[in-house]
Motif scaffolding. Structure first.
Motif, short mmCIF file in Angstrom:
data_model
loop_
_atom_site.label_atom_id
_atom_site.label_comp_id
_atom_site.label_asym_id
_atom_site.label_seq_id
_atom_site.Cartn_x
_atom_site.Cartn_y
_atom_site.Cartn_z
N VAL A 43 31.40 46.85 4.46
CA VAL A 43 32.76 46.60 3.96
C VAL A 43 33.72 47.64 4.54
CG1 VAL A 43 32.79 47.95 1.81
CG2 VAL A 43 33.98 45.76 1.93
N LEU A 44 33.18 48.78 4.97
CA LEU A 44 34.01 49.83 5.58
C LEU A 44 34.43 49.46 7.01
CD1 LEU A 44 32.07 53.00 4.33
CD2 LEU A 44 34.11 51.96 3.33
N ASN A 45 33.87 48.39 7.55
CA ASN A 45 34.29 47.94 8.88
C ASN A 45 35.65 47.24 8.86
OD1 ASN A 45 31.76 48.78 9.56
ND2 ASN A 45 30.94 46.77 10.09
N CYS A 46 36.12 46.91 7.66
CA CYS A 46 37.34 46.10 7.52
C CYS A 46 38.53 46.72 8.23
CB CYS A 46 37.65 45.94 6.02
SG CYS A 46 39.20 45.08 5.71
N ILE A 47 39.30 45.88 8.94
CA ILE A 47 40.51 46.37 9.63
C ILE A 47 41.79 45.88 8.93
CG2 ILE A 47 39.37 46.73 11.86
CD1 ILE A 47 40.63 44.09 12.81
N ARG A 48 41.65 45.33 7.70
CA ARG A 48 42.81 44.98 6.87
C ARG A 48 43.77 43.97 7.54
NH1 ARG A 48 39.76 47.79 4.09
NH2 ARG A 48 40.32 49.68 2.97
N CYS A 49 43.20 42.86 8.02
CA CYS A 49 44.04 41.87 8.69
C CYS A 49 44.48 40.77 7.75
CB CYS A 49 43.30 41.27 9.88
SG CYS A 49 41.88 40.25 9.39
N GLY A 50 43.70 40.53 6.68
CA GLY A 50 44.07 39.48 5.73
C GLY A 50 43.60 38.08 6.13
N ALA A 51 42.83 37.97 7.22
CA ALA A 51 42.37 36.63 7.65
C ALA A 51 41.48 35.99 6.59
CB ALA A 51 41.64 36.72 8.98
N CYS A 52 40.72 36.79 5.85
CA CYS A 52 39.82 36.22 4.84
C CYS A 52 40.62 35.64 3.67
CB CYS A 52 38.80 37.25 4.37
SG CYS A 52 39.47 38.74 3.62
N LEU A 53 41.79 36.21 3.40
CA LEU A 53 42.64 35.66 2.33
C LEU A 53 43.10 34.25 2.72
CD1 LEU A 53 42.85 38.80 1.90
CD2 LEU A 53 45.18 38.43 1.16
N ASN A 54 43.58 34.15 3.97
CA ASN A 54 44.14 32.89 4.43
C ASN A 54 43.09 31.79 4.50
OD1 ASN A 54 46.46 34.40 4.76
ND2 ASN A 54 46.02 34.84 6.90
N ALA A 55 41.81 32.19 4.68
CA ALA A 55 40.75 31.20 4.81
C ALA A 55 40.15 30.83 3.46
CB ALA A 55 39.65 31.75 5.72
N CYS A 56 40.38 31.64 2.44
CA CYS A 56 39.65 31.50 1.17
C CYS A 56 40.24 30.40 0.28
CB CYS A 56 39.68 32.83 0.41
SG CYS A 56 38.92 32.73 -1.21
N PRO A 57 39.42 29.40 -0.10
CA PRO A 57 39.94 28.32 -0.95
C PRO A 57 40.39 28.83 -2.33
CG PRO A 57 37.56 28.12 -0.66
CD PRO A 57 38.02 29.19 0.28
N VAL A 58 39.80 29.90 -2.79
CA VAL A 58 40.20 30.42 -4.10
C VAL A 58 41.55 31.15 -3.98
CG1 VAL A 58 39.60 31.98 -6.00
CG2 VAL A 58 37.82 30.63 -4.89
N TYR A 59 41.66 32.05 -3.00
CA TYR A 59 42.93 32.75 -2.79
C TYR A 59 44.06 31.75 -2.57
CZ TYR A 59 46.65 35.64 -1.06
OH TYR A 59 47.87 36.24 -0.91
N ARG A 60 43.79 30.73 -1.78
CA ARG A 60 44.83 29.77 -1.44
C ARG A 60 45.34 29.02 -2.67
NH1 ARG A 60 44.51 27.51 3.95
NH2 ARG A 60 43.66 25.58 3.16
N HIS A 61 44.56 29.04 -3.74
CA HIS A 61 45.02 28.41 -4.98
C HIS A 61 45.73 29.37 -5.92
CE1 HIS A 61 42.90 24.68 -4.14
NE2 HIS A 61 43.68 24.19 -5.09
N VAL A 62 45.23 30.60 -5.99
CA VAL A 62 45.75 31.49 -7.04
C VAL A 62 46.63 32.63 -6.52
CG1 VAL A 62 43.89 30.97 -8.63
CG2 VAL A 62 43.66 32.94 -7.11
N GLY A 63 46.57 32.93 -5.22
CA GLY A 63 47.39 34.03 -4.69
C GLY A 63 46.82 35.39 -5.08
#
Lengths: 243, 502
Positions: free
Chosen positions: B310-330
């Motif tokens: 998880v420390l490899n993360c570069i904070r791009c937010g691509a996983c938010l845009n792809a996530c069906p849950v995030y896409r519903h609730v923000g």
């Protein structure tokens, strides 16, 4: 507060940092379950994939790709065969924009262009070693900032500027419009080439600021509406010079 | 929100988000735009999978040798004339920053976007001391005026509409401003220009820190990160200790991955590499540069085979845009500064009080879209499963859920009990099942049927039907050639299956 007290606080912070440093690193090593590392590890993968290292464009391809990318971003890209044409263009644009204040680097290329002479009515500031506050104020008020790019990158449509005594960072940042003059020989295919040259030329002592500029300042923060010129220049020119 | 409690339970946060129609549409629209942008940019670049693997390899190697690279970075920052500070906790980070404020007698601070500074809650500390702090990213400025937190890592004010923004900015202007993007952005430009030029201190985050030269690298589109690192006399950079990359060569890989994954750009408008404070002969740039290296729970992931990546993360937010849950609730439904799949993993692992935050791991469908989207291939969906397992092992799951699972295990592990339960269910559903569906919002099915219908149990189970089916099958005489072909096929398929398992 007296300056001594301020010094004291910083010294105290320095002392604490030095004291904490090794514990901080040791804790990392402990968590990783091995002794603290003092010799450089061998990187199994360093930098870009090999197919990318081999990617090279011809001189003319580089120029046209750079210009196409810059224009796609909403910038103006023009190519000039001689200095006279470039100066005429700058004068015409400045007059159309009704630019009253300009600021430029003290750079050999710009010294030769003598922009001041072609725009006698305009107030042109030259960035050289002098009073900081005054220079910042001038840059903030300027309609146009003029710099000479150290490099440009064709693949991304990027202008690269290195900071220095005569090369203020603010000149490419604070004015409403930015004009970056690019000698066509400085246009490289990809970022890696620029990074390698910068490292080679500067060795261990890099300039304080290396800035990669790719188009006009932009934001989509209000309802996904694209707006340009939010903080940095909204009008950007890439002026390529062949001589 | 240092180690504070979530301000309301997860379910409440979710239902709040689902009932806000503008938010739902805005999140959907934005994530769709960013996702498509990423798709176009990665297609155009080509070989995206290979780039991802390179990004992953560089991040993995750096984290595995973090002590070496971090100390190399620190030595080089000092050689370039910068100060370095170490903070194990959010509180220490704030204390160090406040000491610098005191030494500089700072009255005003301008900030460019930094997730780690949100994490340690520096703004609160500054305001308590009467120091003015202004967020300068357009979206961050808007939500600061509204007194809210970011709802998307890249587009923080995604949940605000133009009219709301115009109202907020009109208050600052002291006159009504129209809900027009260009006018609003123009107002912010001139307002913040004053702040940049007069601020005592600039606070930035750090996208990457290059070990071999002690440089910090900032990516921004508006240019505010450049302002903050050019105009004030003192610059403070807050960086998570995992932001390191070894060399400039590695920067090219990260600069290829980050903007494309985040917004679909070939490169952000500005990428700035800053090495030390301004040189003595320079006319601008900070006279003093302080870099605060922050742990705040990150080292707990080191050496943990399930979570180190998880420390490899570069904070791009691509996983938010792809996530069906995030896409519903923000983003706000996640309750902390990091949202989406990465937030669901980071939040519980960075927080000291895990039991309060562990439940965000349940806000996932485990579909793996986050992993597919991640430019450095972090297996986020696996981590969410590990988190759920940990929640169960530590007994932080709800008593009723624990009991339910135990009962299910009892019933499902014995065919007699299972058959009995199905029979009981078939009798029970007689009162609620209509045309093969259950719509009634009562009893144990209520949580499901509140939002959708449940299928009724079939009148006969497959097990019951099988006895008849088997009999029928043996009665049919197969054509010998077909029989032979089928046997061969079965044999072949069996072999294949075995070889796959090897």
């Amino acid at each position: 507060m007296n300056p001594n007290r301020s010094e004291e606080i910083l010294k105290e912070l320095e002392r604490k940092a030095k004291e904490k440093e090794e514990t901080f690193f040791q804790h990392i090593a402990n968590r990783l379950g091995r002794p603290r590392l003092h010799t450089p590890p061998i990187q199994p993968v360093r930098g870009v994939p090999s197919f990318w290292r081999q990617y090279h464009l011809d001189f003319e391809e580089r120029i046209s790709l750079f210009m196409a990318n810059w224009e796609n971003l909403g910038g103006v890209a023009k190519r000039f065969g001689c200095k006279e044409d470039l100066v005429t263009f700058i004068r015409n644009e400045a007059e159309t924009m009704q630019a009253k204040k300009l600021i430029r680097w003290q750079h050999p290329v710009l010294e030769q262009l003598e922009i001041e002479k072609t725009l006698p009515k305009a107030d042109v500031t030259i960035w050289k070693e002098s009073n900081r506050e005054q220079l910042l104020q001038k840059a903030a008020e300027a309609d146009i900032g003029i710099v000479v790019a150290d490099y440009a990158i064709a693949h991304t449509g990027t202008v690269v500027v290195l900071s220095g005594a005569t090369k203020g960072r603010s000149v490419s940042l604070l004015p409403t419009a930015l004009m970056a003059i690019i000698r066509t020989e400085d246009v490289k295919t990809k970022m890696g080439e620029v990074l390698a040259v910068i490292q080679k030329r500067n060795g261990p002592s890099m300039p304080a600021g290396i800035h990669f500029i790719t188009g006009p300042s932009r934001s989509s923060d209000i309802e996904n509406d694209l707006t340009i010129g939010v903080h940095g220049p909204g009008i950007v020119y890439a002026l390529l010079l062949d001589e | 929100m240092g180690n504070l409690e979530p301000n309301s339970p997860l379910k409440e946060r979710i239902s709040l988000a689902l009932n806000n129609e503008f938010l739902r549409n805005a999140v959907k629209f934005t994530t769709e735009r960013l996702r498509k942008g990423k798709q176009t940019a990665t297609d155009e670049l080509g070989n995206w999978e290979e780039w991802r693997s390179y990004g992953q390899a560089i991040r993995m190697h750096t984290i595995a040798h973090l002590d070496y690279y971090l100390s190399q970075f620190v030595n080089n920052v000092r050689a370039a004339g910068g100060f370095v500070h170490f903070a194990s906790t959010a509180r220490e980070a704030v204390e160090i920053a406040m000491k610098i404020m005191e030494a500089k007698q700072a009255k005003s601070v301008v900030k460019s976007k930094s997730m780690v500074s949100e994490e340690v809650h520096i703004n609160q500390a500054l305001e308590e001391k009467g120091i003015e702090v202004v967020e300068t990213d357009l979206g961050e400025y808007i939500i600061q005026l509204a007194g809210e937190t970011p709802s998307h890592i890249i587009i923080p004010a995604i949940h605000k509409n133009k009219k709301q923004i115009a109202e907020l900015l009109s208050q600052v202007a002291g006159e009504p401003l129209p809900a027009d993007t260009a006018i609003l952005a123009g107002f912010v430009r001139s307002k913040l220009r004053e702040k940049f030029l007069s601020a005592d201190i600039g606070i930035t985050g750090c996208n990457f820190a290059i070990a071999e030269s002690g440089s910090i690298v900032l990516f921004s589109n508006e240019g505010n990160a450049r302002m903050v690192s050019t105009l004030p006399k003192t610059q403070i950079t807050m960086m998570g200790m995992e932001r390191i990359i070894p060399t400039w060569e590695d920067l090219e890989v990260m600069a290829t991955l980050l903007p494309r994954a985040a917004t679909g750009q070939k490169l952000t408008v500005y990428m700035s590499a800053i090495t030390g404070p301004k040189r003595s002969e320079d006319g601008d740039g900070p006279e003093e540069l302080h870099i605060i290296i922050i742990d705040n729970g990150r080292s707990n992931q080191l050496g943990d085979p399930e979570f180190q990546e998880v420390l490899n993360c570069i904070r791009c937010g691509a996983c938010l845009n792809a996530c069906p849950v995030y896409r519903h609730v923000g983003g706000h439904a996640y309750g902390w500064v990091y949202s989406g799949p990465i937030g669901a993993v980071l939040t519980p692992v960075l927080q000291a009080e895990k039991e309060k935050w562990g439940e965000v791991a349940n806000a996932s469908s485990l579909c793996g879209a986050c992993y597919e989207a991640c430019p450095v291939k972090i297996p986020l969906h696996d981590m969410l499963v590990y988190l759920r397992r940990r929640n169960v092992e530590q007994g932080t799951t709800k008593k009723r859920e624990q009991w339910g699972m135990k009962v299910f295990q009892k019933v499902a592990s014995s065919h007699k009990r299972y058959r009995l339960a199905i029979k009981a269910g078939r009798i029970g559903q007689k009162f609620v099942a209509r045309k093969g569906e259950i719509k009634a919002k009562i009893g144990p099915l209520k949580k499901w049927t509140a939002h959708r219908t449940a299928p009724a149990l079939a009148p006969r189970s497959f097990r019951e039907m099988w006895q008849d089916l088997q009999q029928q099958q043996t009665q049919i005489e197969l054509d010998p050639t077909i029989q032979k072909r089928m046997e061969e096929m079965l044999k072949k398929r069996g072999d294949q299956h075995e070889s796959e398992q090897k």
